[in-house]
Write an enzyme that holds these catalytic residues in place. Structure first.
Site, mmCIF file in Angstrom:
data_model
loop_
_atom_site.group_PDB
_atom_site.id
_atom_site.type_symbol
_atom_site.label_atom_id
_atom_site.label_comp_id
_atom_site.label_asym_id
_atom_site.label_seq_id
_atom_site.Cartn_x
_atom_site.Cartn_y
_atom_site.Cartn_z
ATOM 1 N N GLU A 49 0.842 -1.196 0.000
ATOM 2 C CA GLU A 49 0.000 0.000 0.000
ATOM 3 C C GLU A 49 0.881 1.252 0.000
ATOM 4 O OE1 GLU A 49 -2.725 0.048 3.312
ATOM 5 O OE2 GLU A 49 -3.817 1.773 2.515
ATOM 6 N N GLU A 197 -12.476 -2.489 2.509
ATOM 7 C CA GLU A 197 -13.046 -2.184 3.835
ATOM 8 C C GLU A 197 -14.137 -1.112 3.729
ATOM 9 O OE1 GLU A 197 -10.084 -1.645 6.931
ATOM 10 O OE2 GLU A 197 -9.370 -3.677 6.652
ATOM 11 N N TYR A 264 -6.383 -9.130 11.429
ATOM 12 C CA TYR A 264 -5.087 -8.756 12.011
ATOM 13 C C TYR A 264 -4.923 -9.402 13.381
ATOM 14 C CZ TYR A 264 -4.134 -5.511 8.261
ATOM 15 O OH TYR A 264 -3.861 -4.989 7.036
ATOM 16 N N GLU A 320 -5.794 -9.204 3.582
ATOM 17 C CA GLU A 320 -4.973 -8.517 4.583
ATOM 18 C C GLU A 320 -4.914 -9.398 5.813
ATOM 19 O OE1 GLU A 320 -5.795 -4.380 5.458
ATOM 20 O OE2 GLU A 320 -6.300 -3.973 3.356
ATOM 21 N N GLN A 369 2.373 -6.025 5.546
ATOM 22 C CA GLN A 369 2.543 -5.663 4.149
ATOM 23 C C GLN A 369 3.994 -5.945 3.723
ATOM 24 O OE1 GLN A 369 1.004 -1.852 3.014
ATOM 25 N NE2 GLN A 369 -0.904 -2.131 4.143
HETATM 26 O O1 AHR Z 1 -2.866 -2.613 6.294
HETATM 27 C C1 AHR Z 1 -3.164 -1.402 6.905
HETATM 28 C C2 AHR Z 1 -4.636 -1.044 6.819
HETATM 29 O O2 AHR Z 1 -5.378 -1.974 7.530
HETATM 30 C C3 AHR Z 1 -5.239 -1.068 5.442
HETATM 31 O O3 AHR Z 1 -5.024 0.102 4.738
HETATM 32 C C4 AHR Z 1 -6.690 -1.243 5.731
HETATM 33 O O4 AHR Z 1 -7.373 -1.895 4.705
HETATM 34 C C5 AHR Z 1 -6.700 -2.020 7.035
HETATM 35 O O5 AHR Z 1 -7.552 -1.473 7.960
#
Ligand code: AHR
Length: 516
Positions: A49, A197, A264, A320, A369
């Site tokens: 990103e 998102e 996450y 993600e 990332q």
């Molecule tokens: O990876 C960081 C951020 O996490 C991304 O931009 C978003 O899609 C997510 O909330």
């Protein structure tokens, strides 16, 4: 009955029985002659990103930089990514995607307008890395490009024209513009995300509203020539199962090929994230337990998808995933720069083992990332680069790509600290097209070597090779001064006897064992 027997035996016999039962605790049976699901190589995808020093300073330094580069791409980083043979790269976001206007990033870089990257540090984005730079990079690293279009602040027309610009082979306003910008041939991109998102940074939409928007955007996301777009709908926030239900119900299934989900691994909470490098053993297990929590999500979102798509044509796209800690002290909080320890190697191993296991539904996944952001595979400073423990796990796991998933049965001891308890071994098994059986094993125990008895069913094994990633401790990490504290190395501590393989799995390690 057991109690009566134990009452009559000597202390020595009791010790021997307990020893034998401990010795038998760790056992793996691999069914090498069973399996039909292919582990899609796209599960090993990545995500870059416009965030922090991911693109700028990480991948792209520009052709005039004093940092060694090829046409502006940082050479050290590019070579490391090439070596990893990543199958796809997602770009330009993340949240950035829903405020990105692609026409700002084409044409002569000197004439490109700037914008503010409001999500990530409020820095000025000069748009010097745009569509051409991304597509060329994807080509150089041999990855399929996966672009996420702007639904949140863009328009149907804007996204539709971007696809025409990239994929149309005839004469049209957009293909002519592409040619004027130096690219004659269409790129024929396949993977296309319709927003990101959209329940949050991508427009704060309800599931019902986004489902309608998706239908509109996807209608004008055209296929050109023989190229067929693989359209990915923006998925749920973690365990928002209602989002998945509404999308599966309201979007005609022939309008979507993939449905994304983001997950996450947060140690602590969103508002109180913990350090990437300083943690005790209980916190270590907390992180790994939370990483393993992705399996419940896959199963529950998957069960909803199964109701509408029992053939599992539509891929679950985990575009993600990864760890999210406090940023490194002294760095810009908006840049999400964090270190990466052996704990992250275990998170990667556990997550990839789970994606493999659910390969019938999980068709793609993208680590968040690539460079200098979150669970990065590479960290850079101005002139130098280091490979993180996570990089080495991706390197180790290459044989699983496009291999056939094998079933297995694992019996493993547990490891426990404070109120946390987890299985010590975490395994995935597959078979490569040449018949080689691949066994990836994470031993998360910080200091206990585990003797594992492997029974190889359905293969007459002749030879074994193995590699592993390990480190002095669970919080070890690589620095610019000491780059190889955590690295990949050859592993020899195993013994093959017909269909029985004994592996002394080192403490705090991730292994890839290959049996022929
Ligand atoms: O990876 C960081 C951020 O996490 C991304 O931009 C978003 O899609 C997510 O909330």
């Amino acid at each position: 009955m057991k109690t009566i027997v134990f009452k009559g035996i000597t202390a020595l016999a009791a010790f021997l029985i307990s020893f034998i039962s401990t010795a038998q605790t760790n056992r793996l049976i691999v069914n090498a002659d069973q399996g039909s699901v292919i582990i899609n190589k796209h599960i090993y995808g990545h995500f870059a990103e416009h965030l922090g020093r991911n693109i700028y300073g990480g991948i792209w330094v520009g052709p005039d930089s004093k940092i060694p580069n090829e046409e502006g791409y940082r050479l050290d980083v590019m070579k490391a990514i090439q070596k990893l043979e990543i199958p796809n790269l997602r770009w330009p976001g993340g949240c950035f995607a829903d405020e990105y206007h692609w026409t700002d990033g084409i044409g002569n870089p000197k004439d490109r307008p700037t914008m503010i990257n409001t999500h990530w540090g409020g820095v000025v984005e000069d748009n010097s890395f745009g569509t051409h730079e991304f597509m060329n990079f994807a080509k150089k690293i041999g990855a399929e490009p996966y672009i996420t279009g702007n639904v949140g602040s863009g328009s149907v027309d804007e996204m539709s024209k971007w696809i025409e610009y990239i994929n149309f082979d005839g004469v049209s306003p957009m293909s002519n513009l592409r040619k004027r910008n130096g690219q004659d041939e269409p790129w024929n991109i396949k993977y296309w995300g319709v927003g990101n998102e959209n329940w949050g940074c991508g427009g704060n939409m309800t599931a019902e509203y986004y489902a309608n928007e998706y239908r509109r955007y996807a209608t004008y996301a055209r296929d050109y020539g023989a190229n067929k777009l693989y359209k990915i709908a923006g998925g749920a926030n973690s365990n928002d199962y209602n989002w998945t239900e509404v999308l599966m119900k309201n979007i005609p299934l022939n309008m979507m090929d993939g449905l994304s989900v983001h997950y996450y691994t947060m140690t602590g909470s969103w508002t109180d994230k913990k350090s990437a490098t300083v943690f005790d053993r209980e916190t270590y297990l907390e992180t790994l337990r939370k990483a393993a929590g992705i399996e419940e999500l896959i199963e529950r979102h998957g069960a909803i998808m199964d109701q509408y798509d029992p053939e599992k044509r539509i891929g679950m796209i985990v575009d993600e995933w990864g760890t999210w800690y406090q940023v490194e002290p002294g760095t810009n909080p908006g840049f999400l720069y964090q270190q990466n320890t052996m704990r992250d190697a275990h998170v990667a191993a556990i997550s990839l083992n789970i994606f493999n296991k659910h390969a019938d539904r999980v068709h793609m996944a993208n680590l968040a990332q690539t460079v200098n952001v979150l669970q990065a595979i590479i960290l850079t400073n101005d002139t130098d680069m280091i490979l993180t423990p996570t990089y080495h796990v991706f390197d180790l796991y290459k044989p699983h790509k496009d291999a056939t998933l094998l079933s297995h049965h694992l019996v493993t001891e547990e490891v426990s600290y404070g109120k946390e308890k987890l299985e010590a071994l975490n395994v995935s098994t597959s078979k490569s097209p040449d018949g080689t059986v691949n066994i990836s094993i994470a031993n998360i125990h910080p200091d206990k070597k585990i003797d594992l008895d492997v029974v190889l069913r359905g293969i007459s094994a002749k030879s074994v090779t193995a590699e592993y990633v390990t480190a002095p401790s669970i919080d070890s990490y690589n620095t610019f001064e000491k780059k190889e504290v955590v690295k990949k190395a050859a592993f020899k501590d195993f013994k093959l006897d017909k269909d029985n393989l004994k592996i002394a799995v080192p403490a705090n390690s991730v292994l890839m064992v290959r049996v022929k």
